[in-house]
Scaffold this motif. Structure first.
Motif, PDB file in Angstrom:
ATOM      1  N   MET A 166      -3.578  -0.701  21.052  1.00 43.34           N
ATOM      2  CA  MET A 166      -4.065   0.146  19.973  1.00 43.34           C
ATOM      3  C   MET A 166      -2.914   0.587  19.065  1.00 43.34           C
ATOM      4  SD  MET A 166      -6.800   1.298  18.782  1.00 43.34           S
ATOM      5  CE  MET A 166      -7.633   2.594  17.986  1.00 43.34           C
ATOM      6  N   GLY A 167      -1.751   0.866  19.672  1.00 44.99           N
ATOM      7  CA  GLY A 167      -0.607   1.301  18.880  1.00 44.99           C
ATOM      8  C   GLY A 167      -0.119   0.221  17.928  1.00 44.99           C
ATOM      9  N   PHE A 168      -0.188  -1.045  18.372  1.00 46.34           N
ATOM     10  CA  PHE A 168       0.236  -2.154  17.518  1.00 46.34           C
ATOM     11  C   PHE A 168      -0.650  -2.262  16.284  1.00 46.34           C
ATOM     12  CE2 PHE A 168      -0.364  -6.628  16.320  1.00 46.34           C
ATOM     13  CZ  PHE A 168       0.919  -6.911  15.873  1.00 46.34           C
ATOM     14  N   ILE A 169      -1.955  -2.145  16.484  1.00 50.40           N
ATOM     15  CA  ILE A 169      -2.895  -2.247  15.356  1.00 50.40           C
ATOM     16  C   ILE A 169      -2.692  -1.088  14.400  1.00 50.40           C
ATOM     17  CG2 ILE A 169      -5.342  -2.232  14.741  1.00 50.40           C
ATOM     18  CD1 ILE A 169      -5.855  -3.652  17.420  1.00 50.40           C
ATOM     19  N   LEU A 170      -2.469   0.123  14.943  1.00 54.73           N
ATOM     20  CA  LEU A 170      -2.240   1.286  14.094  1.00 54.73           C
ATOM     21  C   LEU A 170      -0.969   1.120  13.275  1.00 54.73           C
ATOM     22  CD1 LEU A 170      -3.067   4.170  13.285  1.00 54.73           C
ATOM     23  CD2 LEU A 170      -1.681   4.982  15.212  1.00 54.73           C
ATOM     24  N   LYS A 171       0.122   0.661  13.901  1.00 56.69           N
ATOM     25  CA  LYS A 171       1.374   0.427  13.169  1.00 56.69           C
ATOM     26  C   LYS A 171       1.195  -0.649  12.100  1.00 56.69           C
ATOM     27  CE  LYS A 171       4.847   1.677  16.578  1.00 56.69           C
ATOM     28  NZ  LYS A 171       5.975   1.199  17.366  1.00 56.69           N
ATOM     29  N   PHE A 172       0.463  -1.707  12.453  1.00 47.64           N
ATOM     30  CA  PHE A 172       0.229  -2.789  11.497  1.00 47.64           C
ATOM     31  C   PHE A 172      -0.534  -2.287  10.279  1.00 47.64           C
ATOM     32  CE2 PHE A 172      -2.647  -6.138   9.930  1.00 47.64           C
ATOM     33  CZ  PHE A 172      -1.704  -7.030   9.445  1.00 47.64           C
ATOM     34  N   LEU A 173      -1.609  -1.533  10.509  1.00 42.44           N
ATOM     35  CA  LEU A 173      -2.408  -1.023   9.395  1.00 42.44           C
ATOM     36  C   LEU A 173      -1.647   0.004   8.566  1.00 42.44           C
ATOM     37  CD1 LEU A 173      -5.919  -0.752  11.067  1.00 42.44           C
ATOM     38  CD2 LEU A 173      -5.140  -2.439   9.393  1.00 42.44           C
ATOM     39  N   LEU A 174      -0.878   0.868   9.225  1.00 40.59           N
ATOM     40  CA  LEU A 174      -0.072   1.839   8.479  1.00 40.59           C
ATOM     41  C   LEU A 174       1.014   1.153   7.658  1.00 40.59           C
ATOM     42  CD1 LEU A 174       0.319   4.788  11.010  1.00 40.59           C
ATOM     43  CD2 LEU A 174      -0.897   4.809   8.840  1.00 40.59           C
ATOM     44  N   THR A 175       1.637   0.140   8.228  1.00 41.96           N
ATOM     45  CA  THR A 175       2.658  -0.603   7.484  1.00 41.96           C
ATOM     46  C   THR A 175       2.040  -1.330   6.297  1.00 41.96           C
ATOM     47  OG1 THR A 175       3.901  -0.903   9.524  1.00 41.96           O
ATOM     48  CG2 THR A 175       4.503  -2.305   7.678  1.00 41.96           C
ATOM     49  N   ALA A 176       0.853  -1.889   6.486  1.00 40.35           N
ATOM     50  CA  ALA A 176       0.167  -2.545   5.370  1.00 40.35           C
ATOM     51  C   ALA A 176      -0.191  -1.533   4.289  1.00 40.35           C
ATOM     52  CB  ALA A 176      -1.078  -3.271   5.871  1.00 40.35           C
ATOM     53  N   LEU A 177      -0.651  -0.347   4.687  1.00 42.59           N
ATOM     54  CA  LEU A 177      -0.982   0.694   3.710  1.00 42.59           C
ATOM     55  C   LEU A 177       0.257   1.147   2.950  1.00 42.59           C
ATOM     56  CD1 LEU A 177      -3.095   2.676   2.547  1.00 42.59           C
ATOM     57  CD2 LEU A 177      -2.441   4.240   4.380  1.00 42.59           C
ATOM     58  N   ILE A 181      -1.260  -9.505   4.591  1.00 39.77           N
ATOM     59  CA  ILE A 181      -0.614 -10.817   4.685  1.00 39.77           C
ATOM     60  C   ILE A 181       0.891 -10.676   4.456  1.00 39.77           C
ATOM     61  CG2 ILE A 181      -0.467 -13.104   3.625  1.00 39.77           C
ATOM     62  CD1 ILE A 181      -3.484 -12.823   3.006  1.00 39.77           C
ATOM     63  N   LEU A 182       1.282  -9.820   3.511  1.00 42.04           N
ATOM     64  CA  LEU A 182       2.701  -9.594   3.234  1.00 42.04           C
ATOM     65  C   LEU A 182       3.419  -9.032   4.455  1.00 42.04           C
ATOM     66  CD1 LEU A 182       5.127  -9.480   1.295  1.00 42.04           C
ATOM     67  CD2 LEU A 182       4.309  -7.241   0.566  1.00 42.04           C
ATOM     68  N   VAL A 183       2.782  -8.124   5.172  1.00 39.88           N
ATOM     69  CA  VAL A 183       3.399  -7.555   6.374  1.00 39.88           C
ATOM     70  C   VAL A 183       3.644  -8.646   7.410  1.00 39.88           C
ATOM     71  CG1 VAL A 183       2.986  -6.006   8.322  1.00 39.88           C
ATOM     72  CG2 VAL A 183       2.522  -5.226   6.006  1.00 39.88           C
ATOM     73  N   VAL A 184       2.682  -9.540   7.582  1.00 43.57           N
ATOM     74  CA  VAL A 184       2.844 -10.635   8.546  1.00 43.57           C
ATOM     75  C   VAL A 184       3.967 -11.579   8.100  1.00 43.57           C
ATOM     76  CG1 VAL A 184       1.716 -12.651   9.548  1.00 43.57           C
ATOM     77  CG2 VAL A 184       0.475 -10.496   9.360  1.00 43.57           C
ATOM     78  N   VAL A 185       3.984 -11.922   6.812  1.00 38.81           N
ATOM     79  CA  VAL A 185       5.013 -12.829   6.293  1.00 38.81           C
ATOM     80  C   VAL A 185       6.397 -12.199   6.419  1.00 38.81           C
ATOM     81  CG1 VAL A 185       5.882 -13.932   4.191  1.00 38.81           C
ATOM     82  CG2 VAL A 185       3.474 -14.115   4.781  1.00 38.81           C
ATOM     83  N   LEU A 186       6.513 -10.910   6.089  1.00 34.11           N
ATOM     84  CA  LEU A 186       7.805 -10.233   6.223  1.00 34.11           C
ATOM     85  C   LEU A 186       8.247 -10.189   7.687  1.00 34.11           C
ATOM     86  CD1 LEU A 186       7.526  -7.268   3.698  1.00 34.11           C
ATOM     87  CD2 LEU A 186       9.040  -9.240   3.542  1.00 34.11           C
ATOM     88  N   ALA A 187       7.313  -9.979   8.588  1.00 40.37           N
ATOM     89  CA  ALA A 187       7.664  -9.959  10.011  1.00 40.37           C
ATOM     90  C   ALA A 187       8.172 -11.321  10.473  1.00 40.37           C
ATOM     91  CB  ALA A 187       6.452  -9.534  10.838  1.00 40.37           C
ATOM     92  N   ILE A 188       7.508 -12.381  10.035  1.00 39.53           N
ATOM     93  CA  ILE A 188       7.943 -13.734  10.409  1.00 39.53           C
ATOM     94  C   ILE A 188       9.315 -14.047   9.810  1.00 39.53           C
ATOM     95  CG2 ILE A 188       7.435 -16.194  10.117  1.00 39.53           C
ATOM     96  CD1 ILE A 188       4.441 -15.406  10.316  1.00 39.53           C
ATOM     97  N   LEU A 189       9.499 -13.709   8.532  1.00 40.08           N
ATOM     98  CA  LEU A 189      10.796 -13.965   7.893  1.00 40.08           C
ATOM     99  C   LEU A 189      11.911 -13.147   8.551  1.00 40.08           C
ATOM    100  CD1 LEU A 189       9.811 -14.123   4.115  1.00 40.08           C
ATOM    101  CD2 LEU A 189      10.554 -16.011   5.566  1.00 40.08           C
ATOM    102  N   ASN A 190      11.609 -11.895   8.911  1.00 45.09           N
ATOM    103  CA  ASN A 190      12.618 -11.065   9.574  1.00 45.09           C
ATOM    104  C   ASN A 190      12.952 -11.587  10.964  1.00 45.09           C
ATOM    105  OD1 ASN A 190      13.234  -9.180   7.585  1.00 45.09           O
ATOM    106  ND2 ASN A 190      11.486  -7.907   8.105  1.00 45.09           N
ATOM    107  N   ALA A 191      11.989 -12.205  11.626  1.00 43.62           N
ATOM    108  CA  ALA A 191      12.237 -12.725  12.968  1.00 43.62           C
ATOM    109  C   ALA A 191      12.956 -14.069  12.949  1.00 43.62           C
ATOM    110  CB  ALA A 191      10.915 -12.866  13.732  1.00 43.62           C
TER     111      ALA A 191
END
Length: 111
Positions: free
Chosen positions: A1-12, A34-44
């Motif tokens: 649940m914490g992961f989804i909350l962080k993901f949605l807050l980061t997207a917001l 989508i930008l949050v996912v792309v940034l996470a992949i690029l950062n990793a």
């Protein structure tokens, strides 16, 4: 649940920053997710490589070159996504610094 909350807050946060900061444009909240996912992949994947390549410059600038690497990651994400656009390097730098600061605050609050 914490992961989804962080993901949605980061997207917001990403959506709000791209909406209100000058030089950053985003089409909608879906593009922000989508930008949050792309940034996470690029950062990793890409960021460690850029850190190793830029290590001498990072040492000479006492770590300030890492801001340039973050801005480059944002510009690459802008090139990959059609719904997100950055007008230039300064806009990418401002966006990346603001996103890092606000995301760090959210991480402290959520954890």
């Amino acid at each position: 649940m914490g992961f989804i909350l962080k993901f949605l807050l980061t997207a917001l946060i990403t959506y709000l920053l791209a909406t209100y900061l000058p030089g950053a444009h985003i089409d909608g909240f879906g593009d922000a997710m989508i930008l949050v996912v792309v940034l996470a992949i690029l950062n990793a994947v890409l960021k460690p490589i850029l850190k190793i390549i830029g290590l001498p410059i990072t040492i000479l600038t006492l770590g300030l070159f890492l801001l340039v690497i973050n801005a480059a990651i944002v510009m690459i994400a802008s090139a990959l996504l059609s719904g997100f656009e950055i007008d230039g390097f300064i806009a990418a730098l401002i966006f990346s610094v603001a996103l890092s600061v606000v995301t760090a605050v959210v991480d402290m609050v959520v954890n």
